[in-house]
Enzyme design. Structure first.
Site, PDB file in Angstrom:
ATOM      1  N   ASP A 167       1.092  -9.419  -8.964  1.00 15.75           N
ATOM      2  CA  ASP A 167      -0.353  -9.193  -8.861  1.00 15.75           C
ATOM      3  C   ASP A 167      -1.090 -10.321  -9.581  1.00 15.75           C
ATOM      4  O   ASP A 167      -0.704 -10.753 -10.668  1.00 15.75           O
ATOM      5  CB  ASP A 167      -0.707  -7.830  -9.483  1.00 15.75           C
ATOM      6  N   ASN A 212      -2.843   3.321  -3.935  1.00 12.55           N
ATOM      7  CA  ASN A 212      -4.219   3.807  -3.931  1.00 12.55           C
ATOM      8  C   ASN A 212      -4.709   3.929  -2.492  1.00 12.55           C
ATOM      9  O   ASN A 212      -4.481   3.039  -1.676  1.00 12.55           O
ATOM     10  CB  ASN A 212      -5.120   2.833  -4.699  1.00 12.55           C
ATOM     11  N   HIS A 218      -0.205  -1.188   0.014  1.00  6.24           N
ATOM     12  CA  HIS A 218       0.615  -1.881  -0.980  1.00  6.24           C
ATOM     13  C   HIS A 218       1.051  -0.891  -2.036  1.00  6.24           C
ATOM     14  O   HIS A 218       0.289   0.008  -2.415  1.00  6.24           O
ATOM     15  CB  HIS A 218      -0.144  -3.053  -1.603  1.00  6.24           C
ATOM     16  N   HIS A 232       2.024  -0.589  -5.865  1.00  5.15           N
ATOM     17  CA  HIS A 232       2.032  -1.249  -7.174  1.00  5.15           C
ATOM     18  C   HIS A 232       3.312  -0.837  -7.901  1.00  5.15           C
ATOM     19  O   HIS A 232       3.643   0.361  -7.956  1.00  5.15           O
ATOM     20  CB  HIS A 232       0.847  -0.773  -8.026  1.00  5.15           C
TER      21      HIS A 232
HETATM   22  P1  5GP Z   1      -5.809  -1.940  -4.990  1.00  7.60           P
HETATM   23  O1  5GP Z   1      -6.973  -1.948  -5.934  1.00  7.60           O
HETATM   24  O2  5GP Z   1      -6.238  -2.144  -3.566  1.00  7.60           O
HETATM   25  O3  5GP Z   1      -4.870  -0.774  -5.160  1.00  7.60           O
HETATM   26  O4  5GP Z   1      -4.924  -3.194  -5.397  1.00  7.60           O
HETATM   27  C1  5GP Z   1      -5.171  -4.488  -4.951  1.00  7.60           C
HETATM   28  C2  5GP Z   1      -4.475  -5.425  -5.913  1.00  7.60           C
HETATM   29  O5  5GP Z   1      -4.394  -6.695  -5.309  1.00  7.60           O
HETATM   30  C3  5GP Z   1      -5.209  -5.605  -7.246  1.00  7.60           C
HETATM   31  O6  5GP Z   1      -4.363  -5.188  -8.312  1.00  7.60           O
HETATM   32  C4  5GP Z   1      -5.521  -7.094  -7.283  1.00  7.60           C
HETATM   33  O7  5GP Z   1      -5.398  -7.650  -8.569  1.00  7.60           O
HETATM   34  C5  5GP Z   1      -4.514  -7.672  -6.305  1.00  7.60           C
HETATM   35  N1  5GP Z   1      -4.944  -8.877  -5.647  1.00  7.60           N
HETATM   36  C6  5GP Z   1      -6.161  -9.078  -5.052  1.00  7.60           C
HETATM   37  N2  5GP Z   1      -6.195 -10.318  -4.505  1.00  7.60           N
HETATM   38  C7  5GP Z   1      -4.992 -10.888  -4.751  1.00  7.60           C
HETATM   39  C8  5GP Z   1      -4.424 -12.169  -4.419  1.00  7.60           C
HETATM   40  O8  5GP Z   1      -5.044 -13.037  -3.782  1.00  7.60           O
HETATM   41  N3  5GP Z   1      -3.157 -12.416  -4.856  1.00  7.60           N
HETATM   42  C9  5GP Z   1      -2.434 -11.490  -5.553  1.00  7.60           C
HETATM   43  N4  5GP Z   1      -1.195 -11.842  -5.936  1.00  7.60           N
HETATM   44  N5  5GP Z   1      -2.939 -10.274  -5.875  1.00  7.60           N
HETATM   45  C10 5GP Z   1      -4.184  -9.972  -5.470  1.00  7.60           C
END
Ligand code: 5GP
Ligand code: ZN
Length: 114
Positions: free
Chosen positions: A30, A87, A100, A102
């Site tokens: 992440d 999520n 995704h 985590h």
């Molecule tokens: P969500 O909030 O949708 O459950 O998680 C999305 C995750 O994607 C977040 O933890 C955020 O830090 C990560 N993320 C967003 N953009 C990027 C990116 O360009 N590269 C990587 N490696 N992680 C990302």
């Protein structure tokens, strides 16, 4: 899918720190880690949210968890423990609409989550 960040990462169009991949899934660190290990496991196939899973795509979730298990062993946190989180939509804080998983570990965590 066009204009999906995680499809672009899966396709190699946008770079990520990849830690595992196979025919079904890609896993990368992440960009804003919330724990010493914070890896995102995504299916190569675009599925926007958990609500969009079908009988055909449901098996991807099994692949995602098998990858999480592999990553935990690889990062040395299988025995100390780790958390897996998906999520879905606004109240859960989903910000990227390509499912995704985590994988978080390397520190102790509270429950219930915030
Ligand atoms: P969500 O909030 O949708 O459950 O998680 C999305 C995750 O994607 C977040 O933890 C955020 O830090 C990560 N993320 C967003 N953009 C990027 C990116 O360009 N590269 C990587 N490696 N992680 C990302
Ligand atoms: Zn996508």
């Amino acid at each position: 899918m066009k204009d999906c960040l995680f499809c672009k990462i899966a396709g190699g169009e946008i770079k990520a720190n990849c830690v595992y991949e196979n025919d079904s899934v890609v896993a990368f660190r992440d960009i804003n880690p919330q724990a010493p290990t914070h890896v995102l496991v995504i299916p190569r196939q675009h599925v926007a949210t958990l609500n969009d899973l079908t009988a055909e795509t449901g098996a991807l979730v099994s692949e995602m968890f098998l990858a999480a298990k592999h990553i935990a062993a690889q990062d040395g946190i299988a025995q100390s423990g780790y958390r897996t989180v998906m999520n879905c939509n606004r109240d859960a804080g989903q910000s990227v609409f390509h499912i995704h998983l985590h994988v978080l570990g390397g520190r102790s965590m509270d429950w219930p989550p915030g």
